[in-house]
Write a protein that holds these residues in place. Structure first.
Motif, PDB file in Angstrom:
ATOM      1  N   THR A   2      39.676  64.722 -19.527  1.00 10.14           N
ATOM      2  CA  THR A   2      38.916  63.638 -20.143  1.00 10.14           C
ATOM      3  C   THR A   2      39.869  62.529 -20.553  1.00 10.14           C
ATOM      4  N   ASP A 103      35.423  61.896 -17.966  1.00 11.38           N
ATOM      5  CA  ASP A 103      36.118  62.734 -16.996  1.00 11.38           C
ATOM      6  C   ASP A 103      36.307  61.988 -15.681  1.00 11.38           C
ATOM      7  N   ASP A 104      35.544  60.911 -15.482  1.00 13.35           N
ATOM      8  CA  ASP A 104      35.588  60.150 -14.233  1.00 13.35           C
ATOM      9  C   ASP A 104      35.335  58.673 -14.537  1.00 13.35           C
TER      10      ASP A 104
END
Length: 122
Positions: A2, A103-104
């Motif tokens: 994260t 996370d992305d």
């Protein structure tokens, strides 16, 4: 993993959500900082310059993308721990900010041990 980012809660006139360092540097450019706040900014900016890679020194084109933004890796606690002082300074001037975690966060255009620079997903 994260990633973490601190940015303006509201967009600027160009629709961008500036990061915490840009926000504080903007206050300094507009001469809104007290002498103590200016000293804090200068000392801590110098510390970050000495302890943190500026992505544009590795890849001069990385921030030519208008929507490219940097995110800290959560393992970069030595960098994250100093952000609190910048956030306190923004609070003192009534500048709203948010902490984001993802996370992305986007398509990676630069990365090193402490950070990624991404172009957010559409």
């Amino acid at each position: 993993m994260t990633f973490v980012r601190f940015q303006a809660a509201l967009p600027d006139r160009q629709g961008r959500f500036l990061g915490v360092f840009s926000l504080v540097n903007g206050l300094a450019r507009r001469e809104r900082l007290t002498p103590e706040q200016h000293l804090f900014r200068r000392l801590n900016n110098d510390w970050y310059d000495a302890n943190y890679t500026d992505p544009s020194t590795v890849d001069p084109s990385v921030y030519r993308r208008p929507d490219a933004v940097a995110w800290f890796r959560p393992t970069s606690t030595h960098l994250l721990s100093r952000v609190t002082g910048y956030l306190d300074l923004l609070d003192a001037h009534g500048v709203p900010w948010v902490r984001l975690e993802s996370d992305d966060p986007g398509r990676v255009v630069y990365e090193d041990a402490d950070q990624v620079v991404v172009v957010p997903h559409p």
